[in-house]
Design a protein around this motif. Structure first.
Motif, PDB file in Angstrom:
ATOM      1  N   ILE A  69       0.933  -1.311   0.040  1.00  0.00           N
ATOM      2  CA  ILE A  69      -0.106   0.155  -0.002  1.00  0.00           C
ATOM      3  C   ILE A  69       0.478   1.328   0.058  1.00  0.00           C
ATOM      4  O   ILE A  69       0.586   2.152  -0.698  1.00  0.00           O
ATOM      5  CB  ILE A  69      -0.956   0.125   1.395  1.00  0.00           C
ATOM      6  N   ALA A  70       2.047   1.363   0.590  1.00  0.00           N
ATOM      7  CA  ALA A  70       2.852   2.382   0.942  1.00  0.00           C
ATOM      8  C   ALA A  70       3.591   2.728  -0.283  1.00  0.00           C
ATOM      9  O   ALA A  70       3.562   3.781  -0.665  1.00  0.00           O
ATOM     10  CB  ALA A  70       3.957   2.163   1.947  1.00  0.00           C
ATOM     11  N   ASP A  71       3.896   1.776  -1.161  1.00  0.00           N
ATOM     12  CA  ASP A  71       4.617   2.002  -2.239  1.00  0.00           C
ATOM     13  C   ASP A  71       3.702   1.898  -3.495  1.00  0.00           C
ATOM     14  O   ASP A  71       4.210   1.888  -4.804  1.00  0.00           O
ATOM     15  CB  ASP A  71       6.001   1.116  -2.532  1.00  0.00           C
ATOM     16  N   GLU A  72       2.432   1.634  -3.417  1.00  0.00           N
ATOM     17  CA  GLU A  72       1.412   1.727  -4.235  1.00  0.00           C
ATOM     18  C   GLU A  72       1.547   0.758  -5.438  1.00  0.00           C
ATOM     19  O   GLU A  72       1.642   0.842  -6.653  1.00  0.00           O
ATOM     20  CB  GLU A  72       1.255   3.322  -5.043  1.00  0.00           C
ATOM     21  N   LEU A  73       1.870  -0.448  -4.814  1.00  0.00           N
ATOM     22  CA  LEU A  73       2.010  -1.807  -5.810  1.00  0.00           C
ATOM     23  C   LEU A  73       0.769  -2.484  -5.765  1.00  0.00           C
ATOM     24  O   LEU A  73      -0.191  -2.439  -5.131  1.00  0.00           O
ATOM     25  CB  LEU A  73       3.333  -2.458  -5.348  1.00  0.00           C
ATOM     26  N   PRO A  74       0.866  -3.321  -6.992  1.00  0.00           N
ATOM     27  CA  PRO A  74      -0.302  -4.166  -7.013  1.00  0.00           C
ATOM     28  C   PRO A  74      -0.156  -5.362  -6.153  1.00  0.00           C
ATOM     29  O   PRO A  74       1.017  -5.540  -5.626  1.00  0.00           O
ATOM     30  CB  PRO A  74      -0.182  -4.596  -8.501  1.00  0.00           C
ATOM     31  N   TYR A  75      -1.356  -5.901  -5.740  1.00  0.00           N
ATOM     32  CA  TYR A  75      -1.423  -6.992  -4.691  1.00  0.00           C
ATOM     33  C   TYR A  75      -0.506  -8.203  -5.401  1.00  0.00           C
ATOM     34  O   TYR A  75      -0.182  -9.069  -4.432  1.00  0.00           O
ATOM     35  CB  TYR A  75      -2.726  -7.448  -4.324  1.00  0.00           C
TER      36      TYR A  75
ATOM     37  N   ALA B  59      -3.860  13.614  -1.848  1.00  0.00           N
ATOM     38  CA  ALA B  59      -4.690  12.365  -1.747  1.00  0.00           C
ATOM     39  C   ALA B  59      -5.031  12.098  -3.316  1.00  0.00           C
ATOM     40  O   ALA B  59      -5.047  11.108  -3.697  1.00  0.00           O
ATOM     41  CB  ALA B  59      -6.143  12.393  -0.958  1.00  0.00           C
ATOM     42  N   PHE B  60      -5.296  13.085  -4.239  1.00  0.00           N
ATOM     43  CA  PHE B  60      -5.326  12.698  -5.725  1.00  0.00           C
ATOM     44  C   PHE B  60      -4.152  12.497  -6.363  1.00  0.00           C
ATOM     45  O   PHE B  60      -4.011  11.532  -7.270  1.00  0.00           O
ATOM     46  CB  PHE B  60      -5.971  14.255  -6.261  1.00  0.00           C
ATOM     47  N   SER B  61      -2.964  13.136  -5.782  1.00  0.00           N
ATOM     48  CA  SER B  61      -1.717  12.521  -6.339  1.00  0.00           C
ATOM     49  C   SER B  61      -1.592  11.049  -6.232  1.00  0.00           C
ATOM     50  O   SER B  61      -1.032  10.269  -6.990  1.00  0.00           O
ATOM     51  CB  SER B  61      -0.468  13.249  -5.919  1.00  0.00           C
ATOM     52  N   ALA B  62      -1.851  10.782  -4.938  1.00  0.00           N
ATOM     53  CA  ALA B  62      -1.678   9.160  -4.356  1.00  0.00           C
ATOM     54  C   ALA B  62      -2.771   8.354  -5.446  1.00  0.00           C
ATOM     55  O   ALA B  62      -2.507   7.489  -6.049  1.00  0.00           O
ATOM     56  CB  ALA B  62      -2.043   9.054  -3.004  1.00  0.00           C
ATOM     57  N   GLY B  63      -4.042   8.965  -5.604  1.00  0.00           N
ATOM     58  CA  GLY B  63      -5.025   8.324  -6.473  1.00  0.00           C
ATOM     59  C   GLY B  63      -4.549   8.037  -7.799  1.00  0.00           C
ATOM     60  O   GLY B  63      -4.749   7.060  -8.396  1.00  0.00           O
ATOM     61  N   ARG B  64      -3.941   9.093  -8.241  1.00  0.00           N
ATOM     62  CA  ARG B  64      -3.208   9.217  -9.850  1.00  0.00           C
ATOM     63  C   ARG B  64      -2.296   7.842  -9.838  1.00  0.00           C
ATOM     64  O   ARG B  64      -2.247   7.259 -10.954  1.00  0.00           O
ATOM     65  CB  ARG B  64      -2.727  10.307 -10.034  1.00  0.00           C
ATOM     66  N   ARG B  65      -1.596   7.760  -8.740  1.00  0.00           N
ATOM     67  CA  ARG B  65      -0.583   6.586  -9.004  1.00  0.00           C
ATOM     68  C   ARG B  65      -1.171   5.237  -8.700  1.00  0.00           C
ATOM     69  O   ARG B  65      -0.580   4.389  -9.308  1.00  0.00           O
ATOM     70  CB  ARG B  65       0.408   6.742  -8.075  1.00  0.00           C
ATOM     71  N   VAL B  66      -2.027   5.215  -7.811  1.00  0.00           N
ATOM     72  CA  VAL B  66      -2.635   4.065  -7.594  1.00  0.00           C
ATOM     73  C   VAL B  66      -3.585   3.476  -8.912  1.00  0.00           C
ATOM     74  O   VAL B  66      -3.504   2.421  -9.389  1.00  0.00           O
ATOM     75  CB  VAL B  66      -3.620   3.943  -6.454  1.00  0.00           C
ATOM     76  N   LEU B  67      -4.326   4.527  -9.571  1.00  0.00           N
ATOM     77  CA  LEU B  67      -5.093   4.277 -10.613  1.00  0.00           C
ATOM     78  C   LEU B  67      -4.247   4.205 -12.128  1.00  0.00           C
ATOM     79  O   LEU B  67      -4.433   5.245 -13.055  1.00  0.00           O
ATOM     80  CB  LEU B  67      -6.337   5.132 -10.582  1.00  0.00           C
ATOM     81  N   ASP B  68      -3.058   3.599 -12.273  1.00  0.00           N
ATOM     82  CA  ASP B  68      -2.384   3.588 -13.339  1.00  0.00           C
ATOM     83  C   ASP B  68      -2.833   2.521 -14.272  1.00  0.00           C
ATOM     84  O   ASP B  68      -3.805   2.065 -13.985  1.00  0.00           O
ATOM     85  CB  ASP B  68      -0.702   3.497 -13.020  1.00  0.00           C
ATOM     86  N   GLU B  69      -2.090   2.765 -15.427  1.00  0.00           N
ATOM     87  CA  GLU B  69      -2.464   1.925 -16.492  1.00  0.00           C
ATOM     88  C   GLU B  69      -2.609   0.127 -16.216  1.00  0.00           C
ATOM     89  O   GLU B  69      -3.121  -0.605 -16.633  1.00  0.00           O
ATOM     90  CB  GLU B  69      -1.768   2.031 -17.824  1.00  0.00           C
TER      91      GLU B  69
ATOM     92  N   LYS C 230      -3.034   3.934   2.986  1.00  0.00           N
ATOM     93  CA  LYS C 230      -1.715   4.612   2.951  1.00  0.00           C
ATOM     94  C   LYS C 230      -1.716   5.685   3.753  1.00  0.00           C
ATOM     95  O   LYS C 230      -0.530   6.024   4.442  1.00  0.00           O
ATOM     96  CB  LYS C 230      -1.306   4.791   1.288  1.00  0.00           C
ATOM     97  N   ASP C 231      -2.800   6.659   3.665  1.00  0.00           N
ATOM     98  CA  ASP C 231      -2.771   7.704   4.628  1.00  0.00           C
ATOM     99  C   ASP C 231      -2.705   7.513   5.932  1.00  0.00           C
ATOM    100  O   ASP C 231      -2.083   8.146   6.866  1.00  0.00           O
ATOM    101  CB  ASP C 231      -3.824   8.795   4.491  1.00  0.00           C
ATOM    102  N   TRP C 232      -3.342   6.377   6.132  1.00  0.00           N
ATOM    103  CA  TRP C 232      -3.573   6.152   7.811  1.00  0.00           C
ATOM    104  C   TRP C 232      -2.144   5.530   8.324  1.00  0.00           C
ATOM    105  O   TRP C 232      -1.707   5.724   9.648  1.00  0.00           O
ATOM    106  CB  TRP C 232      -4.936   5.261   8.046  1.00  0.00           C
TER     107      TRP C 232
END
Length: 596
Positions: A39-45, A523-533, A550-552
């Motif tokens: 979650i912290a590094d915004e990686l896929p499961y 938060a939107f910057s994080a969302g942009r990275r989470v919702l990548d291609e 991630k925020d928590w």
């Protein structure tokens, strides 16, 4: 003493159970920390199933490590998310103060719209806290009523309908409309009927002012951009750049190009370029010697002027972005610094280009800050180094610099009356227990002399009187001023909460108000990275879980808002081979980039 008698096999059974318990705890820890890492590094499961990740862990860390199935990892992350969400709901339900919110909307590159709501409050230990409490898909139109409905729904989920103090929003028309709908909503219990609820994002206003000014100067700064663009694109230019840096005794540095929509990127470009002005000037002028176009001292003089003006805006934006430090009480101070810079720059540089820049900034500035919203002034009054007299002097000086006629005494007295009404409303539910308290280089910089006018003895007046029932606005305003350089406003109110119980509660709620909506923008910057291609098929619920979790997790370590520093030495374009091999020096079939 007799030894305890054990039945045959009991010790072995207990040891086996203990081993299994420890193994189960180890597995749970592995799932928990692997989930937090992903979650912290915004990686896929699916990263938990990676053969390479398993190999790294088994060789470097734990030989018995085994891969974690993606569904197991997702399930454990969901359990952790809902457990912490429940904790937040219960915490807000029992919290006896008020909470300030920020909210904004965002549309991803795939067309999905989201609304984010972030809560800010000072807890019972007097620590400033921030949590994202909503990051939901918003399929309906982004109008005032729908934005209001989403905020109300979020507040009901987290038991905040009677605990809202303010909501910070940007300056979109829909947000202004949403605030009006909120004031009319009977389910929301607001302070002073919502007169202090709407807080406009200061960072957004600064952005509007700067963008209006820079529009006039982009073409004048284009030669500096051109040489930086050439260095980044052509290998031969990289080689020359390296040689020039060595010639002038400078370390080779990456200078990033700016983008038109981000004025702070223009500030950073100018900041770096000015330090390398000799290198860049030589490179540009030598490449354009045939057509007589040069970078001159006039270009650099203009760049320095623009840089110094933008630096003041950048410093203010940085302060308005604080996560763990209050900033609402600094808004007026930072605005005065900006206006002083604009006026001093205008007087020192009468050129046409600079005048257009500053005039455009000033026109936009006056549209928003001719009169400050009362919440900024009340927050400044609650700064024990400013109070009522200091605010009067600051505003008088501000309007002199702005060249605007304004009735400062009337405005300040009105803010004092609002603060007294707050004391009446808060005092009705607080039982004060006053206890005596005392407190001992100025922290206001160039504005120190302006504030000092209200303190005949240089340190302000102090009062030893103490009411047995309630110590209110009058007693606080005559209490000693606080001007120490290392002064911390939250710590001051914590130490004086027994002497000023009602005002301390008010200060606790007001100082939690963020001066900008940068929390939601992050938060939107994080969302942009989470919702990548690679993750565009994530459900809306999973996106919200990833962003909030991630925020928590960062909040528990108090690392929200921290940015990792870029390693300039590792930038790939600076580590390419700059030798003369390959003829042109630009390598094989690579197209030669023309000099600027």
């Amino acid at each position: 003493m007799m030894e305890p008698v054990l039945c045959p096999g009991t010790l072995e059974v207990n040891m086996d159970w203990d081993r299994k318990a420890r193994r189960g705890a180890a597995v749970a820890d592995k799932l928990n920390y692997t989930g937090r890492f992903i979650i912290a590094d915004e990686l896929p499961y699916s990263f938990g199933e990676s053969v390479n990740y398993e190999y790294f862990n088994r060789v470097a860390l734990q030989p018995q490590y085994r891969r974690v199935p993606r569904n197991t990892l997702k399930r454990r992350t969901q359990q952790s998310y809902y457990a912490y969400r429940g904790y937040l709901m219960e915490m807000f339900h029992t919290y006896d103060g008020r909470v300030s919110l920020t909210s904004d909307t965002w549309t991803s590159t795939y067309g999905e719209s989201f609304v984010c709501v972030t809560a800010h409050w000072i807890d019972n230990d007097w620590l400033l806290r921030k949590r994202i409490i909503c990051f939901e898909a918003m399929e309906e139109a982004h109008n005032g009523f729908n934005i209001k409905s989403r905020i109300v729904s979020c507040c009901k989920n987290f038991h905040l309908v009677d605990k809202i103090f303010s909501i910070s929003l940007d300056n979109a028309t829909a947000n202004t409309s949403a605030m009006q709908f909120l004031k009319e909503d009977p389910s929301i219990k607001l302070v002073l009927d919502g007169s202090l609820m709407h807080v406009r994002c200061c960072a957004h206003i600064l952005n509007l002012c700067v963008q209006d000014g820079l529009d006039e100067l982009r073409t004048l700064l284009e030669p500096i951009r051109n040489v930086i663009r050439w260095i980044r694109a052509a290998r031969s230019a990289k080689r020359i750049y390296k040689q020039k840096c060595e010639e002038y005794g400078l370390r080779k540095k990456v200078i990033a190009l700016d983008t038109p929509t981000r004025w702070n990127s223009t500030y950073k470009l100018l900041h770096d370029a000015i330090a390398y002005r000799d290198v860049l000037t030589d490179m540009y002028n030598e490449s354009r010697a045939t057509d007589g176009q040069f970078i001159t001292n006039d270009h650099w003089s203009l760049a320095k002027i623009v840089h110094d003006v933008l630096e003041t805006f950048d410093n203010a934006t940085h302060i308005f972005s604080y996560v763990y430090e209050p900033n609402i009480h600094t808004v007026i101070l930072e605005c005065i610094k900006i206006i002083c810079t604009i006026k001093q720059t205008s007087l020192a540089n009468p050129g046409v280009a600079v005048k257009r820049l500053l005039d455009n900034m000033k026109v936009k500035w006056c549209a928003y800050f001719t009169e400050f919203p009362p919440i900024y002034a009340i927050a400044a009054i609650l700064d024990p180094g400013v109070k009522l007299e200091g605010l009067t002097n600051l505003l008088t000086f501000y309007y002199q610099q702005l060249d605007v006629q304004f009735d400062v005494p009337y405005y300040v007295n009105n803010c004092k009356r609002i603060l007294e009404r707050l004391c009446e409303e808060y005092g009705a539910v607080i039982q004060p227990q006053p206890v005596g308290s005392s407190m001992g280089a100025s922290r206001f910089g160039i504005l120190g002399p302006v504030l000092k006018k209200s303190r005949p003895d240089g340190s302000g007046s102090s009062s030893s009187s103490s009411s047995s029932s309630n110590i209110g606005v009058g007693e606080y305003l005559t209490y000693q001023f606080e001007t120490e350089e290392n002064f911390h406003i939250i710590e001051w109110w914590k130490n004086h909460s027994s002497k000023f119980p009602v005002l301390a509660r008010i200060a606790k709620d007001i100082l939690a108000i963020p001066a900008s909506t940068i929390a939601s923008e992050s938060a939107f910057s994080a969302g942009r990275r989470v919702l990548d291609e690679k993750r565009s098929r994530l459900s809306f619920e999973s996106i919200e879980m990833c962003v909030c979790k991630k925020d928590w997790d960062q909040a528990e370590k108090r690392t929200q808002g921290l940015k990792e520093e870029d390693e300039e030495e590792d930038d790939p374009w600076m580590t390419l081979d700059t030798s003369d091999s390959g003829g042109s020096g630009d390598g094989g079939n690579q197209q030669q980039q023309q000099a600027p």
